[in-house]
Design a protein around this motif. Structure first.
Motif, PDB file in Angstrom:
ATOM      1  N   GLU A 263       0.936  -1.255   0.013  1.00  0.00           N
ATOM      2  CA  GLU A 263       0.054   0.089  -0.002  1.00  0.00           C
ATOM      3  C   GLU A 263       0.815   1.200  -0.045  1.00  0.00           C
ATOM      4  O   GLU A 263       0.436   2.306  -0.119  1.00  0.00           O
ATOM      5  N   PHE A 264       2.117   1.009   0.052  1.00  0.00           N
ATOM      6  CA  PHE A 264       3.090   2.221  -0.206  1.00  0.00           C
ATOM      7  C   PHE A 264       3.642   2.469  -1.685  1.00  0.00           C
ATOM      8  O   PHE A 264       4.715   3.140  -1.760  1.00  0.00           O
ATOM      9  N   SER A 265       3.319   1.565  -2.280  1.00  0.00           N
ATOM     10  CA  SER A 265       3.800   1.366  -3.706  1.00  0.00           C
ATOM     11  C   SER A 265       4.112   2.768  -4.597  1.00  0.00           C
ATOM     12  O   SER A 265       4.740   3.170  -5.438  1.00  0.00           O
ATOM     13  N   HIS A 266       2.887   3.734  -4.125  1.00  0.00           N
ATOM     14  CA  HIS A 266       3.040   4.967  -4.815  1.00  0.00           C
ATOM     15  C   HIS A 266       4.190   5.879  -4.534  1.00  0.00           C
ATOM     16  O   HIS A 266       4.097   7.044  -4.932  1.00  0.00           O
ATOM     17  N   PHE A 267       4.902   5.485  -3.580  1.00  0.00           N
ATOM     18  CA  PHE A 267       5.978   6.236  -3.075  1.00  0.00           C
ATOM     19  C   PHE A 267       7.164   6.267  -4.100  1.00  0.00           C
ATOM     20  O   PHE A 267       8.215   7.071  -3.902  1.00  0.00           O
ATOM     21  N   ALA A 268       7.268   5.090  -4.782  1.00  0.00           N
ATOM     22  CA  ALA A 268       8.469   4.996  -5.708  1.00  0.00           C
ATOM     23  C   ALA A 268       7.875   4.391  -6.985  1.00  0.00           C
ATOM     24  O   ALA A 268       6.832   3.582  -7.152  1.00  0.00           O
ATOM     25  N   GLY A 269       8.725   3.935  -8.039  1.00  0.00           N
ATOM     26  CA  GLY A 269       8.282   3.294  -9.015  1.00  0.00           C
ATOM     27  C   GLY A 269       7.637   4.174 -10.240  1.00  0.00           C
ATOM     28  O   GLY A 269       7.539   5.273 -10.168  1.00  0.00           O
ATOM     29  N   PRO A 270       7.003   3.354 -11.104  1.00  0.00           N
ATOM     30  CA  PRO A 270       6.427   4.166 -12.297  1.00  0.00           C
ATOM     31  C   PRO A 270       5.283   5.093 -11.820  1.00  0.00           C
ATOM     32  O   PRO A 270       4.962   6.166 -12.581  1.00  0.00           O
ATOM     33  N   HIS A 271       4.606   4.761 -10.764  1.00  0.00           N
ATOM     34  CA  HIS A 271       3.417   5.678 -10.252  1.00  0.00           C
ATOM     35  C   HIS A 271       3.773   6.554  -9.273  1.00  0.00           C
ATOM     36  O   HIS A 271       2.823   6.549  -8.531  1.00  0.00           O
ATOM     37  N   LYS A 272       5.099   6.733  -9.181  1.00  0.00           N
ATOM     38  CA  LYS A 272       5.529   7.664  -7.959  1.00  0.00           C
ATOM     39  C   LYS A 272       4.513   9.082  -7.827  1.00  0.00           C
ATOM     40  O   LYS A 272       4.540   9.808  -8.839  1.00  0.00           O
ATOM     41  N   LYS A 273       4.260   9.456  -6.798  1.00  0.00           N
ATOM     42  CA  LYS A 273       3.223  10.513  -6.534  1.00  0.00           C
ATOM     43  C   LYS A 273       3.848  11.785  -5.906  1.00  0.00           C
ATOM     44  O   LYS A 273       3.476  12.741  -5.958  1.00  0.00           O
ATOM     45  N   TYR A 274       5.237  11.346  -5.233  1.00  0.00           N
ATOM     46  CA  TYR A 274       5.824  12.410  -4.701  1.00  0.00           C
ATOM     47  C   TYR A 274       7.392  12.523  -5.174  1.00  0.00           C
ATOM     48  O   TYR A 274       8.149  11.583  -5.178  1.00  0.00           O
ATOM     49  N   GLN A 275       7.751  13.891  -5.535  1.00  0.00           N
ATOM     50  CA  GLN A 275       9.045  13.814  -5.853  1.00  0.00           C
ATOM     51  C   GLN A 275      10.011  14.038  -4.529  1.00  0.00           C
ATOM     52  O   GLN A 275      11.337  13.787  -4.952  1.00  0.00           O
ATOM     53  N   TRP A 276       9.524  14.380  -3.484  1.00  0.00           N
ATOM     54  CA  TRP A 276      10.280  14.739  -2.343  1.00  0.00           C
ATOM     55  C   TRP A 276      10.294  13.236  -1.981  1.00  0.00           C
ATOM     56  O   TRP A 276       9.488  12.559  -1.305  1.00  0.00           O
TER      57      TRP A 276
END
Length: 766
Positions: A263-276
């Motif tokens: 459930e933290f996959s959006h922090f990294a990878g192709p669907h990354k939501k945060y640049q920071w």
């Protein structure tokens, strides 16, 4: 620690202080887990068993490095509980002490180039055990199926290839000491999609990446193990990215903690939501209680939900100073649960702190029951429906290339998702936002100076207790005093400048000259004095209107014949910043012109926010812009020891004392003296804590004049020069602030005030 001695393959145990040079062998072919290895053979026939194994082949390469001891899971971990716990809790120390970690990629064809498609097929990258083996050891060497060396993770080319496959930053691959520079959400995301032979091992391998140790409890399941890990982490940090997880089902009802690293996959990878990638500073206070988590947190009402600020994601430092993230909670039987867990909100304004209890974790049965209850409430209630709420929320946290787009998205509590919440392709709703807006900590746009009396009256936080309250016990005063300053801790107000071509700026100079002439004339006859020290705060610092028939501020003095003499005056002196008095050559102009201190709460808040001790090197006393830069400097160990050299600023110990030692019942001067002794314990306090001489009092009087009369004068002046109806109050507020800055600058540059020949008004002292 158990180590296998080569080439004899003798298993021995060594004390932590007498460990020889050793290497770690990492191999996913046998999928060894932490519950216990395959040591079903006696020590006498280990060499015979490993005669043709990959361990013996690794020994040939280790001999070239002068290493004759290895740690390998299937030999060095037994099935006893103590050995399993040691394997888990000693994993980080073991990897850090190892001379090298050999990674054997048994399914990498021999001689293949750095082809990402081929390397990505290796099963090692998806194993949970690969995470600590990649990140913690300072040196990691890779070998293909023919035991040919394929390079080190320290090489830029291989590090870039591994980063593309695993979504782990090349920065931490090249320098393992930077691991703590990454937020919890980012580090947990590196474990998303990984597998282990036992599901609990995924969590146990993640623990050293987060800097904690865990007791092994096999057969509890991955979800319970992950819940224990999150609780353990939360006790030692305040990184809000731990709550930044997203569910795949937005209709779920959940607790505050996540169920899986996936459930933290959006922090990294192709669907990354945060640049920071760094931690999210979270200003909330958190403690565990019998109702779950007790949070003292900033909340935003959005019926039937509240939006809870979980931290500052400084995603675009060059365009927007602070970008905070919020999650949705909903009240259920006096406690809050996380509703719509697939949704997050971008938060740009600030709000008061509120104490709430939030459920930590919900089992499936209870979650289903609560969900059914909410659905029935939504169907029968007149509150805002789910579909209406969605129009005000967004899950688009990808960084906008345009600062204007970011600001437009942030003018509402949130924006609705237009596409799948996990895809990263949602489009924010655009909302027009007036330029030149400064938002206060309450979350509301700040009104014009005339209406809010920013300079003339005490701070809205200043005095909330009656006279009887001021006589309460010290313990009560402590608790209230500390809560008064909580919202000073982390963030400053965000100021959006007017466009340089704005039509109001054309008349700015003429308006400043007009108001300054009127103000200087008033200041020449105005009378200021120290406020009464009767342990009650002054009701006002300055009269609010020009009507001479209305009551002025009055000071009563006892006459010679036991009569009370009433003296009329126009205002009370403003308080001075202790650093301004102690070190005027350094802080004179910035503190005087930049800040108006009209209560002791203002003084303490000013010290906490603007005089915080900077990060500095304890060796050479050099100051740095950020702790990260300071730590990088310290790691180089190149500076010389400097025994002298003072670092200005309020440290954490003084910060706590400022909050706890304040007592409203003592009176303003005594309270200010306490502040002085906290900040400068070795210096004698000044005779007066007030700005009462020369340009000091002139600046304070001009502030008061503008706050009480300036907007009225400006409106009269602008009525002939511009159409006020074409500008909203927020734009005028931004313009008025620029005018005030110019007025104070003119006072500072005025020769009369600086020389004393034209000293403002007359003064009286108690």
């Amino acid at each position: 620690m158990k180590l296998l001695q080569l080439p004899e393959c003798i298993l021995g145990e060594f004390e932590a202080t007498a460990t020889p040079k050793f290497a770690i062998l990492s191999n996913c072919r046998d999928n060894i887990h932490l519950r216990g290895g395959k040591r079903d053979i006696s020590s006498s026939n280990l060499h015979e068993s490993f005669a043709n194994s990959w361990i013996i082949k690794a020994a040939d390469h280790l001999a070239l490095l002068g290493i004759y001891h290895i740690w390998v899971a299937e030999v060095c971990i037994g099935s006893a509980d103590e050995e399993r716990n040691e394997a888990v809790n000693g994993l980080r120390q073991r990897l850090e002490k190892a001379e090298v970690c050999f990674v054997y990629l048994h399914d990498l064809p021999a001689g293949v180039s750095y082809d990402q498609d081929v390397w990505a097929k290796c099963t090692f990258w998806k194993q949970a055990r690969a995470l600590p083996d990649l990140l913690i050891p300072p040196r990691v060497e890779f070998f293909d199926q023919g035991w040919a060396p394929r390079g080190s993770k320290g090489s830029t080319e291989l590090a870039s290839l591994i980063s593309s496959i695993t979504n782990i930053s090349t920065r931490v691959l090249l320098d393992s000491s930077t691991l703590t520079d990454f937020g919890l959400g980012v580090r947990i995301s590196w474990a998303a999609g990984r597998t282990a032979s036992l599901e609990e091992d995924l969590i146990y391998y993640l623990a050293p990446i987060l800097g904690i140790s865990m007791q092994t409890r096999y057969d509890e399941g991955r979800e319970q193990a992950f819940l224990r890990l999150q609780k353990k982490v939360l006790r030692d940090c305040r990184d809000g990215s731990l709550f930044g997880w997203l569910s795949s089902d937005e209709k779920e009802v959940r607790g505050m903690f996540s169920k899986s690293p996936d459930e933290f996959s959006h922090f990294a990878g192709p669907h990354k939501k945060y640049q920071w990638d760094g931690p999210w500073p979270m200003s909330s206070k958190i403690r565990f209680c019998n109702r779950g988590l007790e949070l003292q947190v900033q909340t935003y009402k959005l019926d039937p939900y509240i939006v809870v600020d979980i931290g500052c994601c400084e995603a675009n430092l060059s365009q927007l100073k602070h970008r905070r993230v919020g999650v949705l909670l909903r009240n259920w039987s006096g406690v809050y649960v996380r509703a719509k867990p697939a949704v997050q909100s971008v938060v740009f304004s600030t709000a008061p702190f509120q104490m709430i209890d939030v459920v930590q974790h919900l089992d499936a049965r209870k979650a289903s029951k609560i969900r059914s209850y909410f659905e029935s409430q939504d169907n029968s209630s007149s509150l805002m429906s789910i579909s209406q709420v969605e129009k005000h929320l967004t899950t688009t946290l990808a960084i906008s290339t345009s600062p204007r787009d970011v600001l437009e998205a942030g003018s509402m509590p949130g924006i609705s998702p237009n596409e799948d919440t996990r895809s990263g392709n949602a489009t924010p709703t655009s909302v027009q936002l007036s330029t030149g807006i400064k938002r206060g900590r309450s979350g509301r746009p700040m009104s014009s100076p005339g209406s809010r009396q920013e300079q003339a009256g005490p701070s809205s936080r200043s005095y909330r207790r009656s006279h009887s309250d001021s006589e309460s016990s010290d313990s009560d005063s402590d608790a209230s005093s500390e809560s008064e300053y909580d919202d000073y801790d982390e963030y400053e107000d965000e100021v959006i400048e007017l466009d340089p071509n704005h039509p109001l700026l054309v008349i700015r100079s003429n308006l400043v000259d007009f108001v300054y002439g009127q103000g200087k004339s008033w200041m020449s006859s105005a009378t200021y004095t120290t406020p009464p020290q009767d342990r009650l705060p002054p009701k006002k610092r300055c009269r609010t209107i020009d009507d001479q028939s209305s009551p002025a501020l009055i000071k009563y003095e006892e006459g010679a014949d036991d009569h009370f003499i009433a003296r009329r005056f126009d205002g009370f002196y403003h308080l001075a910043c202790p650093y301004y008095i102690a070190k005027p050559e350094k802080y004179y102009k910035s503190c005087l012109l930049g800040h108006s201190l009209q209560s002791i709460e203002d003084v303490i808040g000013h010290l906490i926010q603007h005089h915080k001790e900077p990060p500095y090197c304890p060796i050479c006393r050099r100051e740095f812009d950020s702790p990260w830069v300071r730590d990088q400097h310290v790691r180089t160990r190149t500076c010389a020891v400097v025994n002298s050299g003072e670092v200005d600023g309020v440290n954490e110990r003084q910060r706590r004392k400022l909050r706890k030692r304040d007592r409203v019942r003592l009176g303003e001067e005594t309270r200010w003296t306490r502040v002085w002794h906290t900040v400068f314990p070795e210096l004698a306090p000044p005779e007066s804590p007030y700005l009462h001489d020369g340009v000091d009092v002139a600046v304070a009087m001009m502030r008061d004049y503008w706050a009480t009369r300036g907007p009225k004068l400006a409106e009269g002046y602008l009525g002939d020069s511009a159409q006020l109806d074409s500008h909203d109050m927020q734009t005028l507020d931004a313009f008025y602030r620029l005018v005030l800055d110019d007025l104070l600058a003119k006072v500072w540059d005025d020769v009369d005030f600086r020389s004393g020949s034209g000293e403002a008004g007359s003064s009286e002292t108690v």
